[in-house]
Design a protein around this motif. Structure first.
Motif, PDB file in Angstrom:
ATOM      1  N   PRO B 335       0.814  -1.216   0.000  1.00  0.00           N
ATOM      2  CA  PRO B 335       0.000   0.000   0.000  1.00  0.00           C
ATOM      3  C   PRO B 335       0.847   1.265   0.000  1.00  0.00           C
ATOM      4  N   HIS B 339       1.593   2.576   7.196  1.00  0.00           N
ATOM      5  CA  HIS B 339       0.796   2.291   8.400  1.00  0.00           C
ATOM      6  C   HIS B 339      -0.627   1.884   8.049  1.00  0.00           C
ATOM      7  N   GLU B 340      -0.964   1.985   6.761  1.00  0.00           N
ATOM      8  CA  GLU B 340      -2.276   1.538   6.306  1.00  0.00           C
ATOM      9  C   GLU B 340      -2.388   0.019   6.424  1.00  0.00           C
ATOM     10  N   SER B 341      -1.249  -0.676   6.413  1.00  0.00           N
ATOM     11  CA  SER B 341      -1.315  -2.128   6.411  1.00  0.00           C
ATOM     12  C   SER B 341      -0.592  -2.757   7.599  1.00  0.00           C
ATOM     13  N   MET B 342       0.160  -1.966   8.368  1.00  0.00           N
ATOM     14  CA  MET B 342       0.936  -2.523   9.485  1.00  0.00           C
ATOM     15  C   MET B 342       0.436  -1.926  10.796  1.00  0.00           C
ATOM     16  N   ILE B 343       0.436  -2.732  11.843  1.00  0.00           N
ATOM     17  CA  ILE B 343      -0.061  -2.271  13.133  1.00  0.00           C
ATOM     18  C   ILE B 343       1.120  -2.066  14.081  1.00  0.00           C
ATOM     19  N   GLU B 345       1.594  -1.421  17.204  1.00  0.00           N
ATOM     20  CA  GLU B 345       1.706  -1.996  18.546  1.00  0.00           C
ATOM     21  C   GLU B 345       1.778  -3.517  18.530  1.00  0.00           C
ATOM     22  N   LEU B 346       1.633  -4.135  17.362  1.00  0.00           N
ATOM     23  CA  LEU B 346       1.816  -5.585  17.291  1.00  0.00           C
ATOM     24  C   LEU B 346       3.263  -5.880  16.906  1.00  0.00           C
ATOM     25  N   GLU B 350       3.808 -10.998  14.306  1.00  0.00           N
ATOM     26  CA  GLU B 350       2.343 -10.984  14.241  1.00  0.00           C
ATOM     27  C   GLU B 350       1.862 -10.259  12.984  1.00  0.00           C
ATOM     28  N   VAL B 353       2.011 -12.436   9.849  1.00  0.00           N
ATOM     29  CA  VAL B 353       1.045 -13.520   9.625  1.00  0.00           C
ATOM     30  C   VAL B 353      -0.389 -13.014   9.503  1.00  0.00           C
ATOM     31  N   LEU B 354      -0.576 -11.715   9.655  1.00  0.00           N
ATOM     32  CA  LEU B 354      -1.933 -11.178   9.747  1.00  0.00           C
ATOM     33  C   LEU B 354      -2.770 -11.484   8.501  1.00  0.00           C
ATOM     34  N   GLU B 355      -2.118 -11.545   7.334  1.00  0.00           N
ATOM     35  CA  GLU B 355      -2.878 -11.761   6.104  1.00  0.00           C
ATOM     36  C   GLU B 355      -3.228 -13.225   5.886  1.00  0.00           C
ATOM     37  N   ARG B 393       6.288  -0.488  15.481  1.00  0.00           N
ATOM     38  CA  ARG B 393       6.531   0.955  15.428  1.00  0.00           C
ATOM     39  C   ARG B 393       7.970   1.323  15.778  1.00  0.00           C
ATOM     40  N   ARG B 407       5.679  -9.651   3.597  1.00  0.00           N
ATOM     41  CA  ARG B 407       4.351 -10.216   3.795  1.00  0.00           C
ATOM     42  C   ARG B 407       3.640 -10.423   2.460  1.00  0.00           C
TER      43      ARG B 407
END
Lengths: 371, 503
Positions: B335, B339-343, B345-346, B350, B353-355, B393, B407
């Motif tokens: 993207p 930060h549109e696709s990554m979190i 605080e995780l 993690e 593997v989110l997708e 972050r 990913r």
């Protein structure tokens, strides 16, 4: 001139677990002024407040009794907050569970305890879930702010309780606004002789454990946390955000419902309209104090239980108003929330410097010289 | 009245050089455009002028005198005002109250007098507004006029407008332009920040183009064209980079048929876009930013539902499907906003593997050992400087982008959608990302590269499509593309009509 500067910088890792402790110390220092105003010695007051309740078995166990509903509502709120769903309705969901327990407790009078108690817990869970369902659906389908809807439903269910107690469920013998006593087989067994501590406490601990397990060890937990921490990114990665929020909201409501069951079947044995002095709201304080960490939430519930017993102790011993305990709780929440914000900053002492400009790379400096 | 000169302004944020020795001058009574891509340094420069940032080097002269501007308060005293993209109005208060807020004397507040003053000020500059109206009830365009009025009420003589049209619908844009022309007629100066060529040409007298923190040039409107401006904005001195290797092309993997979509304001952003990306090719989508690229990326990520047309991946219809369907169909997505696709605080593992959580889940339980191994493996493979358990972050921009890339590519995609994949990265990371995309192409993956960096599009693509105002102006082989041709297409002046997009 030398001066202080505030910078954004995260606190070191080892400081973080200490933050609630620091917050507690600051809170006690702040509330000491109120103790002084009540014409008592703060040190003596805090001795009665925090130490005396733990110095005898009877009062220490009473702390655990008081903590039981708080463990449950704290866990309930934590579950919802972890997914970014701000459930302020644990109080109402607790009452929904209490209504279910008062009803099932009288209906199941022929069932043995091994059957009656699981059905009561399940019934309370379902009732809490149902009461949490409308705001959750409104949130997911229509983006209606759940803070408002869950909060307002708390008042609604108090009217439902009032209707039941003044109408169909009014005690036929005494005429008091209280429901008939639940069957003996539906009462949660006591854990210790001659003490009020009951099975609900164990249920609370198990749910805290389950909360930890779900959040950190399951796929659902990761989806919930991803939703809570970055909804857009979670959606982008294919997480069904609506479903995660709905699940979190319903399970949260269900746990709060169990808190209602625990109070009816463990303490009161019938429904009255003052089952909870705001356990649902205190659950929010506990969830925040515990930093949404399941074990932190467990400790926070025990600590807040201690505060409310301590409030009574200090009031009896020194004649300080019992509300002091509530004031300490509220102040503690504010200070803790403040501490969680302040941990992202540090204050630095800036000594006199000839120039405060950041150092330039060699190339830029050469440019300056040639100019 | 007021003339401003900024000389040798340099500003860095950490390692990023946002403004690099910028010279800029504003004459009185002119509308001066500051044109450039996102991140070119326009807003930074103006924030320095308005006292929100402080330049590391350089000086500002106002009416020939050296000016020190530590805060907006001093800027306003000097006669410099700014209307930001996000308005700073108090919704429950009236227009008049908002305008005089912070500019009243004494303790008593006379609403009647305030309304009269504001009405007079509005009349003087021909700004249509009702001083008694409550701001909450106003449209975006009306709020913007209140902001302008607020600046004028403080006797501002040079007004900075930061992308003022980005929040407006077309009719409101016309009203804004009339207002700006009236201000110019009254002898005021306006700095108009924009990346939209047609608007700049419509309303401005002079245009300064910024690129990557530097001034490309300042031109008179009369002496330039949209085409020239487009080239100044996106091109680089190294135009015509050598392209690397051709690869045999296969069947169409991704097909868009007459795809239409709306932007966040509800205006048409994509208009009947038809494209096809074949296996083993990189199709570059070039264009000045804000012409529908972001919406196209969101539609192909599954986060924006199209209003018409079809999306086909391997002949499977994915129109209106959710992100999971795109992932299952083999679309790997990079993207525009990391930060549109990554979190944050995780952890890195993690996020990785989110997708594809289902692959790491057994009976609802997360297989944490495999999650960590997967993280370790990708971290090694993509040379990411991080531990699997690190919070996202804490990573640098380049490393975050490598995680995004890892990913997207680890799922062995059949189609890759890469949106501005190298924006904001340093040279090394940029090179790395580009190599990976070429590697995927060579393995037969169909890559759609959305890039506002024309050099990047030219260097990587096999074919180049140009988008302008939501429409595809044409698709040409990258080898045959000339700077002039692309510039004309990007400015909407020329459309290739050779049936390439029909099929």
């Amino acid at each position: 001139m030398a001066k202080l500067r505030i910078e954004r910088a995260a606190a070191p890792l080892w400081v973080r677990p200490l933050i609630p402790v620091i917050a507690a110390v600051i809170t006690l220092a702040l509330t000491a002024t109120l103790v002084v105003l009540a014409k008592a010695n703060p040190f003596e007051a805090y001795y009665y407040f925090l130490v005396v309740p733990l110095s005898s078995w009877v009062s220490a166990i009473e702390v655990l009794v008081k903590s039981t509903p708080l463990l449950l509502t704290g866990a309930a709120v934590t579950f919802a907050f972890s997914a970014g769903y701000w459930n302020i309705g644990a109080e109402g969901q607790l009452y929904a569970g209490a209504i279910a327990a008062a009803w099932l407790g009288t209906v199941l009078h022929e069932a043995p305890a091994l059957v009656a108690i699981p059905i009561m817990l399940l019934g309370g869970f379902v009732a809490g879930m149902l009461w949490a369902l409308p705001p959750a659906l409104l949130k997911v389908k229509l983006a209606v702010d759940e803070v408002v809807t869950t909060l307002l439903l708390n008042s609604v269910i108090l009217f439902v309780v009032s209707y039941l107690l003044n109408g169909p469920w009014r005690d036929p013998v005494s005429g008091w606004p209280q429901s008939p006593e639940i069957a003996a087989s539906a009462i949660l067994p006591k854990l210790l002789p001659r003490a009020r501590l009951h099975l609900g406490f164990i249920v609370g601990l198990l749910i805290i454990l389950a909360l930890w397990f779900v959040l950190s060890r399951t796929s659902l937990g990761l989806k919930m946390r991803a939703t809570g921490l970055g909804m857009e990114a979670a959606r982008y990665a294919g997480v069904n955000v609506g479903r995660a929020i709905l699940t979190a909201a319903l399970i949260s409501g269900g746990i709060a419902g169990i808190a209602g069951v625990s109070e009816i079947a463990g303490i009161h044995f019938h429904l009255i309209d003052a089952i909870s002095p705001g356990y649902g709201y205190t659950g929010i304080i506990i969830a925040m104090l515990g930093g949404l960490n399941p074990f932190g939430v467990g400790l926070a519930a025990l600590f807040v239980g201690l505060l409310s017993i301590g409030g009574q102790t200090v009031s009896r011993a020194l004649g300080v108003p019992a509300y002091l305990g509530d004031v300490v709780q509220a102040a503690l929440l504010l200070v803790t929330l403040g501490a969680f914000i302040f941990q992202n900053y540090r204050i630095r002492w800036i000594a006199d410097e000839p120039r405060s400009l950041p150092p330039l790379p060699a190339s830029a400096e050469n440019d300056l010289e040639t100019n | 009245m007021l003339a401003i000169q900024m000389r040798g302004i340099t500003k860095r944020f950490g390692p990023v050089l946002a403004n690099d020795r910028i010279d800029f001058s504003l004459e009185q009574g002119e509308i001066h455009a500051l044109l450039g891509e996102n991140g070119a340094g326009k807003t930074t420069l103006m924030r320095i002028l308005y006292g929100l940032y402080h330049a590391d080097q350089g000086e500002i002269l106002v009416d020939g005198h050296l000016a020190h501007i530590p805060s907006p308060k001093e800027a306003i005293t000097l006669g410099i005002g700014m209307v930001a993209q996000h308005f700073t109005l108090v919704p429950p208060l009236s227009v008049a109250e908002n305008v005089v807020l912070g500019y009243t004397k004494g303790l008593r507040f006379d609403p009647g007098a305030a309304q009269q003053h504001v009405a007079e000020a509005a009349a003087r500059f021909g700004i249509k507004t009702d001083p008694a109206a409550i701001v909450r009830h106003l449209s975006v365009g009306e709020c913007q006029r209140v902001e302008i009025l607020k600046a004028l009420y403080r006797n501002v003589r040079a007004l900075i407008m930061d992308e003022p049209t980005s929040v407006l619908v077309p009719q409101e844009v016309d009203v804004l332009f009339e207002t700006l022309e009236r201000l110019r007629g009254a002898g005021l100066s306006v700095i108009f920040i924009s990346h939209k060529l047609n608007e700049v040409m419509a309303v401005c007298d002079r245009i300064t183009v910024l690129r990557q923190g530097r001034v490309v040039g300042t031109v008179d409107k009369a002496a330039t064209s949209q085409i020239e401006l487009a080239c100044m904005m996106v091109g680089r001195e190294t135009f015509g980079v050598t392209r690397r290797g051709e690869s045999p092309q296969g069947e169409a993997r991704l097909r868009l048929e007459s795809l239409s979509a709306l932007d966040r304001k509800g205006l048409p952003a994509l208009k009947e876009v038809s494209l096809e990306v074949r296996a083993g090719e990189i199709l570059g989508l070039a264009g000045v930013s804000g012409n529908g690229q972001a919406e196209l990326a969101r539609v192909l990520a599954g986060t924006l539902k199209p209003t018409g047309g079809r999306i086909l991946v391997d002949n499977r219809d994915l129109t209106g499907a959710d992100p999971t369907c795109f992932l299952v169909a083999g679309v790997g997505r990079i993207p525009e906003e990391r930060h549109e696709s990554m979190i944050g605080e995780l952890s890195v593992a993690e996020n990785l593997v989110l997708e594809c959580l289902d692959e790491f889940t057994r009976n609802g339980l997360l297989d944490r050992r495999r999650v960590r191994q997967h993280g370790e493996q990708l971290i090694a493979e993509y040379q990411i400087k991080a531990q699997p358990t690190d919070r996202m972050r804490t990573l640098s921009g380049g490393n975050v982008q490598k995680v995004v890339l890892a990913r997207a590519l680890s799922s062995k995609p059949r189609v890759i959608l890469a949106s501005q994949p190298t924006r904001g990265l340093d040279v090394g990371a940029t090179e790395y990302v580009r190599d990976k995309l070429l590697e995927q192409r060579d393995q037969g993956v169909a890559v759609l590269l959305i890039s506002e960096d024309l050099d990047e599009a030219l260097a990587l693509s096999d074919r180049i499509a140009v988008i302008y105002e939501g429409r595809i102006m044409g698709v040409i082989p990258a080898g045959e593309a000339s700077k002039e041709q692309l510039g004309m297409m990007m400015s909407g002046a020329w459309e290739v009509t050779r049936g390439e997009t029909e099929n």
